[in-house]
Design a protein around this motif. Sequence first.
Motif, PDB file in Angstrom:
ATOM      1  N   GLY A   1      12.640 -15.067 -16.902  1.00 20.23           N
ATOM      2  CA  GLY A   1      13.594 -15.570 -17.594  1.00 20.23           C
ATOM      3  C   GLY A   1      13.922 -14.197 -18.793  1.00 20.23           C
ATOM      4  O   GLY A   1      13.650 -13.018 -18.138  1.00 20.23           O
ATOM      5  N   PRO A   2      14.118 -14.337 -20.088  1.00 20.19           N
ATOM      6  CA  PRO A   2      14.380 -13.060 -20.722  1.00 20.19           C
ATOM      7  C   PRO A   2      12.983 -12.284 -20.825  1.00 20.19           C
ATOM      8  O   PRO A   2      11.833 -12.871 -21.157  1.00 20.19           O
ATOM      9  CB  PRO A   2      14.647 -13.798 -22.208  1.00 20.19           C
ATOM     10  CG  PRO A   2      15.031 -15.002 -22.131  1.00 20.19           C
ATOM     11  CD  PRO A   2      14.454 -15.593 -20.763  1.00 20.19           C
ATOM     12  N   GLY A   3      13.252 -10.957 -21.002  1.00 22.33           N
ATOM     13  CA  GLY A   3      12.002 -10.106 -21.113  1.00 22.33           C
ATOM     14  C   GLY A   3      12.475  -9.729 -22.662  1.00 22.33           C
ATOM     15  O   GLY A   3      12.207 -10.410 -23.723  1.00 22.33           O
ATOM     16  N   ASN A   4      13.189  -8.540 -22.810  1.00 20.21           N
ATOM     17  CA  ASN A   4      13.773  -8.034 -24.149  1.00 20.21           C
ATOM     18  C   ASN A   4      15.280  -8.251 -24.437  1.00 20.21           C
ATOM     19  O   ASN A   4      15.529  -8.296 -25.702  1.00 20.21           O
ATOM     20  CB  ASN A   4      13.717  -6.581 -24.120  1.00 20.21           C
ATOM     21  CG  ASN A   4      12.309  -6.079 -23.640  1.00 20.21           C
ATOM     22  OD1 ASN A   4      11.504  -6.280 -24.472  1.00 20.21           O
ATOM     23  ND2 ASN A   4      12.228  -5.242 -22.708  1.00 20.21           N
ATOM     24  N   VAL A   5      16.001  -8.812 -23.665  1.00 26.58           N
ATOM     25  CA  VAL A   5      17.517  -9.043 -23.705  1.00 26.58           C
ATOM     26  C   VAL A   5      17.773  -9.970 -25.175  1.00 26.58           C
ATOM     27  O   VAL A   5      18.667  -9.334 -26.060  1.00 26.58           O
ATOM     28  CB  VAL A   5      18.023  -9.492 -22.564  1.00 26.58           C
ATOM     29  CG1 VAL A   5      17.836 -10.980 -22.396  1.00 26.58           C
ATOM     30  CG2 VAL A   5      19.662  -9.487 -22.695  1.00 26.58           C
ATOM     31  N   LEU A   6      17.108 -10.854 -25.551  1.00 27.98           N
ATOM     32  CA  LEU A   6      17.296 -11.866 -26.588  1.00 27.98           C
ATOM     33  C   LEU A   6      16.968 -11.066 -27.901  1.00 27.98           C
ATOM     34  O   LEU A   6      17.716 -10.885 -28.918  1.00 27.98           O
ATOM     35  CB  LEU A   6      16.802 -13.190 -26.147  1.00 27.98           C
ATOM     36  CG  LEU A   6      17.615 -14.159 -25.191  1.00 27.98           C
ATOM     37  CD1 LEU A   6      17.005 -15.352 -25.206  1.00 27.98           C
ATOM     38  CD2 LEU A   6      18.975 -14.012 -25.494  1.00 27.98           C
ATOM     39  N   MET A   7      15.601 -10.377 -27.818  1.00 29.11           N
ATOM     40  CA  MET A   7      14.861  -9.729 -28.931  1.00 29.11           C
ATOM     41  C   MET A   7      15.925  -8.782 -29.389  1.00 29.11           C
ATOM     42  O   MET A   7      16.182  -8.523 -30.357  1.00 29.11           O
ATOM     43  CB  MET A   7      13.540  -9.334 -28.452  1.00 29.11           C
ATOM     44  CG  MET A   7      12.642 -10.534 -28.490  1.00 29.11           C
ATOM     45  SD  MET A   7      10.831  -9.812 -28.237  1.00 29.11           S
ATOM     46  CE  MET A   7      10.716  -9.343 -26.662  1.00 29.11           C
ATOM     47  N   ASP A   8      16.500  -8.040 -28.226  1.00 30.85           N
ATOM     48  CA  ASP A   8      17.429  -6.783 -28.866  1.00 30.85           C
ATOM     49  C   ASP A   8      18.577  -7.312 -29.400  1.00 30.85           C
ATOM     50  O   ASP A   8      19.012  -6.768 -30.496  1.00 30.85           O
ATOM     51  CB  ASP A   8      17.744  -6.001 -27.249  1.00 30.85           C
ATOM     52  CG  ASP A   8      16.616  -5.289 -26.697  1.00 30.85           C
ATOM     53  OD1 ASP A   8      15.427  -5.152 -27.246  1.00 30.85           O
ATOM     54  OD2 ASP A   8      16.960  -4.592 -25.753  1.00 30.85           O
ATOM     55  N   TYR A   9      19.211  -8.163 -28.760  1.00 34.42           N
ATOM     56  CA  TYR A   9      20.295  -8.851 -29.288  1.00 34.42           C
ATOM     57  C   TYR A   9      20.203  -9.295 -30.797  1.00 34.42           C
ATOM     58  O   TYR A   9      20.907  -8.771 -31.622  1.00 34.42           O
ATOM     59  CB  TYR A   9      20.651  -9.974 -28.390  1.00 34.42           C
ATOM     60  CG  TYR A   9      21.965 -10.676 -29.147  1.00 34.42           C
ATOM     61  CD1 TYR A   9      23.326 -10.281 -29.044  1.00 34.42           C
ATOM     62  CD2 TYR A   9      21.623 -12.010 -29.846  1.00 34.42           C
ATOM     63  CE1 TYR A   9      24.128 -11.002 -29.688  1.00 34.42           C
ATOM     64  CE2 TYR A   9      22.713 -12.678 -30.434  1.00 34.42           C
ATOM     65  CZ  TYR A   9      23.867 -12.298 -30.471  1.00 34.42           C
ATOM     66  OH  TYR A   9      24.930 -12.699 -31.131  1.00 34.42           O
ATOM     67  N   TRP A  10      19.118  -9.929 -31.017  1.00 35.02           N
ATOM     68  CA  TRP A  10      19.017 -10.737 -32.166  1.00 35.02           C
ATOM     69  C   TRP A  10      18.521  -9.379 -33.252  1.00 35.02           C
ATOM     70  O   TRP A  10      19.172  -9.475 -34.456  1.00 35.02           O
ATOM     71  CB  TRP A  10      17.679 -11.575 -32.476  1.00 35.02           C
ATOM     72  CG  TRP A  10      17.739 -12.098 -33.454  1.00 35.02           C
ATOM     73  CD1 TRP A  10      16.862 -12.378 -34.627  1.00 35.02           C
ATOM     74  CD2 TRP A  10      18.673 -13.362 -34.051  1.00 35.02           C
ATOM     75  NE1 TRP A  10      17.021 -13.038 -35.793  1.00 35.02           N
ATOM     76  CE2 TRP A  10      18.342 -13.766 -35.216  1.00 35.02           C
ATOM     77  CE3 TRP A  10      19.929 -13.587 -33.429  1.00 35.02           C
ATOM     78  CZ2 TRP A  10      18.957 -14.698 -35.994  1.00 35.02           C
ATOM     79  CZ3 TRP A  10      20.588 -14.622 -34.182  1.00 35.02           C
ATOM     80  CH2 TRP A  10      19.965 -15.221 -35.622  1.00 35.02           C
ATOM     81  N   ILE A  11      17.788  -8.552 -33.062  1.00 34.56           N
ATOM     82  CA  ILE A  11      17.309  -7.494 -34.162  1.00 34.56           C
ATOM     83  C   ILE A  11      18.667  -6.631 -34.254  1.00 34.56           C
ATOM     84  O   ILE A  11      19.092  -6.282 -35.496  1.00 34.56           O
ATOM     85  CB  ILE A  11      16.218  -6.708 -33.706  1.00 34.56           C
ATOM     86  CG1 ILE A  11      15.557  -5.917 -34.941  1.00 34.56           C
ATOM     87  CG2 ILE A  11      16.358  -5.620 -32.569  1.00 34.56           C
ATOM     88  CD1 ILE A  11      14.339  -5.334 -34.939  1.00 34.56           C
ATOM     89  N   ALA A  12      19.367  -6.368 -33.124  1.00 33.26           N
ATOM     90  CA  ALA A  12      20.776  -5.443 -33.532  1.00 33.26           C
ATOM     91  C   ALA A  12      21.797  -6.279 -34.190  1.00 33.26           C
ATOM     92  O   ALA A  12      22.457  -5.648 -34.956  1.00 33.26           O
ATOM     93  CB  ALA A  12      21.447  -5.005 -32.162  1.00 33.26           C
ATOM     94  N   GLN A  13      21.663  -7.559 -34.476  1.00 28.37           N
ATOM     95  CA  GLN A  13      22.568  -8.228 -35.304  1.00 28.37           C
ATOM     96  C   GLN A  13      22.052  -8.183 -36.622  1.00 28.37           C
ATOM     97  O   GLN A  13      23.084  -8.315 -37.404  1.00 28.37           O
ATOM     98  CB  GLN A  13      22.719  -9.775 -34.756  1.00 28.37           C
ATOM     99  CG  GLN A  13      23.192 -10.250 -33.669  1.00 28.37           C
ATOM    100  CD  GLN A  13      24.595 -10.087 -33.396  1.00 28.37           C
ATOM    101  OE1 GLN A  13      25.286 -10.538 -34.237  1.00 28.37           O
ATOM    102  NE2 GLN A  13      24.852  -9.198 -32.545  1.00 28.37           N
TER     103      GLN A  13
END
Length: 377
Positions: free
Chosen positions: A191-203
Amino acid sequence: MPAAKRLFIGLMSGTSLDGIDCAIVDLSCDSPALVAADCFALPDDLRRDILTLCANKQAPLAEVGRLDIELGRCFAKAASNTLASVGITADKIEAIGSHGQTVFHQPNSAAPFSLQLGDPNTIAERTGITTVADFRRRDMAAGGQGAPLAPLLHQHCCASASENRAIVNIGGIANITLLLANGAKMAFDTGPGNVLMDYWIAQHKDVRFDANGEWAEKGLVNEALLNELLNEPYLAQSAPKSTGRELFNGTWLHERLDAIAQKPHPQDVQATLLEFTAATLAGALNTGLGQGGVYLCGGGAHNKALLNRLRALMPQNTVTTTTELGIDPDWLEAMAFAWMAQQTLDGIAVTTAPFTGAKTPVLLGGIYPCPTSTGMN
Ligand SMILES: Nc1ncnc2c1ncn2[C@@H]1O[C@H](COP(=O)(O)OP(=O)(O)OP(=O)(O)O)[C@@H](O)[C@H]1O
Ligand SMILES: [Mg+2]
């Protein structure tokens, strides 16, 4: 007399779109030896346009064609710059193995496909080096998921007869390779590694990723949100399986946030996303590995808060990085595509069945030859 060197280049640009990894590898011996490596950031506008393409899937063909060439040029430059930085000339390299940039991965449709951009003709023409690319589609044609493929190298150089081992690549998407001491093996995307963490912090902050997981670490895990995330059916599917931004993206996350009654503080969402990555990895590892050694690689191996959570969730296992196995965790993926290029040029069909579910051994990738690319040392 030592064996003559066999130098290959591996090029990898993963789901995170953090940059192009370039590894020069000597493959003359059984274990690959890293000669030099570097990571090249993608130009901001190119990165933005690729993200738009990945999110929208309805792009004009002209845009797909343009990005294919622009990426091919960037890959060629990454290879040439890395060579120049260590004073190795192109004629010393046997081949480049280029993964390409995935923009659409759809392994379970009636006509399964995976699309990687980064024109190999451009890479071969600009570097003067034979290029092997398009690794995933042959595996799919043989009935496989097309991913993950790096487990081929994990199996080749990380298996042990005395320890159950798991190689855990934490890129945008996370994948695990189980290599049991009794010879059993399997791999899949958890499943997700960093992709959702990266998305959220960039927001919420002007950064591309949460360095060392520091923002997440000071937040509180929101159990309601975590349960929503863990309800995703992909997680319960059996292997072989692979996934990407097609499923795990900002829209997916917002749908889960909308499903819970009380909106968590943004920092608590970050903490929950880190816990989600840790929980899905630990769940898969606790089931498949039993007791053994867990070796992390990929950018997420630098996330200290994530490492701490993995250790807490898997107390029966030792959790370290592939450094312990003598392989730099930052370059293992790129090295894998250099190794795959060598297999293909040497005419060796590889057995991807335990990792992707392919029905037969496969000769992976297309070859784009360069007559000047002799690899003679
Ligand atoms: N110090 C760090 N702390 C936390 N996260 C980090 C750190 N360094 C890198 N990362 C994470 O690693 C990511 C890049 O990892 P990597 O290059 O392995 O992923 P990728 O390009 O998606 O690769 P692939 O999909 O092929 O596995 C970054 O986007 C970031 O989230
Ligand atoms: Mg990367």
